[in-house]
Design a protein around this motif. Structure first.
Motif, mmCIF file in Angstrom:
data_model
loop_
_atom_site.group_PDB
_atom_site.id
_atom_site.type_symbol
_atom_site.label_atom_id
_atom_site.label_comp_id
_atom_site.label_asym_id
_atom_site.label_seq_id
_atom_site.Cartn_x
_atom_site.Cartn_y
_atom_site.Cartn_z
ATOM 1 N N LYS A 424 0.857 -1.190 0.000
ATOM 2 C CA LYS A 424 0.000 0.000 0.000
ATOM 3 C C LYS A 424 0.893 1.239 0.000
ATOM 4 N N ASP A 425 0.423 2.367 -0.356
ATOM 5 C CA ASP A 425 1.193 3.616 -0.326
ATOM 6 C C ASP A 425 2.611 3.392 -0.866
ATOM 7 N N ARG A 426 2.681 2.945 -2.120
ATOM 8 C CA ARG A 426 3.982 2.525 -2.666
ATOM 9 C C ARG A 426 5.055 3.604 -2.566
ATOM 10 N N LEU A 427 4.672 4.848 -2.871
ATOM 11 C CA LEU A 427 5.690 5.903 -2.897
ATOM 12 C C LEU A 427 6.343 6.044 -1.522
ATOM 13 N N ASP A 428 5.492 6.042 -0.453
ATOM 14 C CA ASP A 428 6.043 6.153 0.909
ATOM 15 C C ASP A 428 6.923 4.958 1.230
ATOM 16 N N ARG A 462 15.496 14.543 10.002
ATOM 17 C CA ARG A 462 14.059 14.851 10.074
ATOM 18 C C ARG A 462 13.222 13.675 9.603
ATOM 19 N N TYR A 463 13.729 13.028 8.548
ATOM 20 C CA TYR A 463 12.970 11.900 8.015
ATOM 21 C C TYR A 463 12.868 10.797 9.059
ATOM 22 N N LEU A 464 14.010 10.500 9.683
ATOM 23 C CA LEU A 464 14.013 9.418 10.669
ATOM 24 C C LEU A 464 13.126 9.769 11.860
ATOM 25 N N LYS A 469 7.941 8.863 14.703
ATOM 26 C CA LYS A 469 6.643 9.321 15.230
ATOM 27 C C LYS A 469 5.479 8.663 14.492
ATOM 28 N N GLY A 470 5.820 7.892 13.453
ATOM 29 C CA GLY A 470 4.750 7.222 12.703
ATOM 30 C C GLY A 470 4.324 8.006 11.486
ATOM 31 N N GLY A 471 4.937 9.177 11.236
ATOM 32 C CA GLY A 471 4.599 9.975 10.046
ATOM 33 C C GLY A 471 5.248 9.348 8.833
ATOM 34 N N LYS A 472 4.619 9.509 7.651
ATOM 35 C CA LYS A 472 5.166 8.830 6.478
ATOM 36 C C LYS A 472 5.855 9.769 5.516
ATOM 37 N N ASP A 473 5.463 11.054 5.598
ATOM 38 C CA ASP A 473 5.971 11.969 4.571
ATOM 39 C C ASP A 473 7.453 12.243 4.731
ATOM 40 N N SER A 474 8.126 12.452 3.597
ATOM 41 C CA SER A 474 9.523 12.872 3.678
ATOM 42 C C SER A 474 9.541 14.376 3.914
#
Ligand code: ATP
Length: 484
Positions: A424-428, A462-464, A469-474
């Motif tokens: 699911k959500d391939r890009l992420d 920031r990404y890590l 925190k469970g966020g997916k966005d870069s």
């Protein structure tokens, strides 16, 4: 040579006044464009940007008499370019001139006799280029040799045809597997088709499976087929390529990308000539066809890395065909250009200089890149006549288009494979995998991981943090400012 095309002449001298008067001399002779460089570095820069026909090089490019930049330049011209190097020297430089001639300088001219000699040298070069172009013209006009679908008369292509012939018609009951090795876009699939057409059963099917582009389960289903009830959506029996191919050819492109479990299954088919479709009630069947596998990677290396089974490698490697990169058979480029141009929806006439320029380019994406370049010109160029200026406009030498061929091919294949993943959500998922792989490769050093990704340490941190925190966005581009 087309009279309208002036020669591009590089003048290399550390004395700017001498450079200027030499450039004036050239301009007064007409039909030549001077490019001036006062150092090795400047000369290299010009050579990267412009296809220079001839270079006049002052051997003394610095006050320091030990400086060897002039000689270095001559050597580089001989090794990497088709530019003709001519030495410009003073009376006292006999020793250096001799060394320059040994390195490949075509001629030398004394500073005191520039005015008399330069136009003679340029006219001789023009005549030489004319003869070369006439030869190219004759080759391009002659009927292109397209035996076995392969355009080209070079020794490499002739050897390739001979090998295909021997492999395809080998007098044996068993259809031995064939392994085709060659860089991306070099014509591996064309070779596989030629083997099929020349083989003993050309009217049986030729199937092509790209092992790098499909998910494992899809490949398995495509190859082996299944019986009704094998899985939820299996409402009917489905025959796979191993059955449908009969005595024809199954072309496994990018075979190195096959998963280890499918490699084991393929090995069994090759060893026993038997296979079983997917599903508990499936009966064993006979595989009668020929496997032709292709790869652009070093399979031995994959074996060493334990990503490719050694026993399968040896099974496949019985008959091996190497397809050369286009840079190994440049003499076929004129014929290939005409071949692809003839397939466009509009007429295209290449000037001899344009053909010559195309023949000199690097083509890292091989014949496919050349084919795409001709298609691009067919779409974009306004006039029927394609000259050097048109090439520079629509196929600039340093463009991503011309140099990114191989890279974008590989990326394209990887991306297709990634997009086939059942996620699911391939890009992420893909972004996460790439960032985590970079961090792992950098052994947890975020600065290094940033370098691997072409981003900053802060981007990685920031990404890590967001991941934790469970966020997916870069992080956004704005957040990706350089570390202080
Ligand atoms: N010698 C040749 N003559 C004519 N066309 C060629 C020749 N070599 C390659 N081509 C053409 O170049 C294109 C790329 O060739 P092909 O698909 O066979 O390369 P490939 O090595 O299988 O590429 P990949 O590694 O990406 O699978 C095709 O359009 C093919 O017809």
């Amino acid at each position: 040579m087309n009279e309208q095309q002036p020669l591009r002449v590089l003048l290399v001298d550390d004395e700017r006044i001498a450079l200027k008067s030499f450039a004036n001399l050239l301009e007064s002779l007409g039909n030549a464009v001077p490019y001036r460089a006062s150092s090795l570095e400047e000369a290299r820069q010009i050579l990267e940007e412009v296809l220079i026909d001839i270079a006049f090089i002052d051997l003394q490019l610095s006050q320091d008499i030990r400086n060897r930049d002039g000689l270095t330049l001559i050597q580089e011209l001989r090794e990497r370019y088709q530019t003709v190097p001519i030495v410009v020297s003073g009376h006292s430089q006999v020793h250096e001139v001799r060394e320059a001639m040994k390195l490949g300088a075509e001629d030398y001219v004394l500073k005191t006799e520039l005015e008399q000699r330069v136009s003679i040298i340029l006219n001789a070069l023009r005549r030489k280029l004319e003869l070369k172009e006439e030869l190219l013209d004759l080759r391009a006009r002659g009927p292109a040799d397209t035996t076995l679908g392969l355009v080209g008369t070079s020794v490499s292509i002739q050897n390739l045809r001979a090998l295909i012939q021997r492999v395809a018609t080998a007098n044996s009951q068993e259809l031995f597997p064939v392994l085709i090795h060659g860089p991306t876009g070099s014509g591996k699939e064309l070779v596989a088709q030629a083997i099929h057409k020349l083989g003993p059963h050309p009217s049986d099917p030729f199937f092509d499976v790209n092992c790098g582009a499909l998910a494992e389960t899809l490949i398995e289903d495509q190859l082996f087929g299944h019986v009704r009830g094998a899985f939820t959506d299996a409402h009917t029996d489905k025959e796979g390529y191993f059955t449908l191919v009969r005595r024809g050819t199954l072309f496994l492109d990018e075979v190195a990308e096959l998963s280890l479990s499918l490699q084991a299954k393929l090995l069994r088919v090759l060893e026993t000539r038997r296979f079983r479709p997917v599903g508990p009630t499936a009966r064993e069947q006979l595989f009668q066809g020929r496997i032709v596998a292709a790869t652009h990677v070093d399979l031995k290396e994959r074996v060493r890395e334990k990503r490719f089974r050694e026993d399968l490698f040896h099974r496949l490697n019985v008959l091996r065909i190497l397809v050369p990169p286009l840079s190994d058979h440049r003499e076929d480029i004129p014929a290939l250009v005409q071949h692809f141009a003839a397939r466009q929806h509009r007429p295209m006439q290449f000037t001899q200089r344009a053909i010559e320029q195309l023949s000199r380019r690097p083509w890292p994406g091989n014949v496919r890149e050349l084919r795409n370049a001709i298609t691009r010109l067919a779409i974009l160029a306004e006039s029927e006549s394609i000259d050097v200026d048109t090439l520079e406009l629509y196929l600039p030498l340093e463009s991503e288009f011309s140099l990114g061929g191989a890279l974008s091919d590989e990326l394209g294949q990887m991306v297709r494979k990634l997009l086939a993943l059942p996620v699911k959500d391939r890009l992420d998922a893909i972004t996460k995998a790439i960032v985590l792989a970079a961090v792992e490769q950098a052994r947890g050093n975020n600065t290094e991981a940033g370098k691997v990704l072409g981003r900053s340490r802060k981007f990685v941190e920031r990404y890590l943090k967001k991941l934790a925190k469970g966020g997916k966005d870069s992080p956004s581009e704005e957040e990706d400012e350089e570390d202080s």
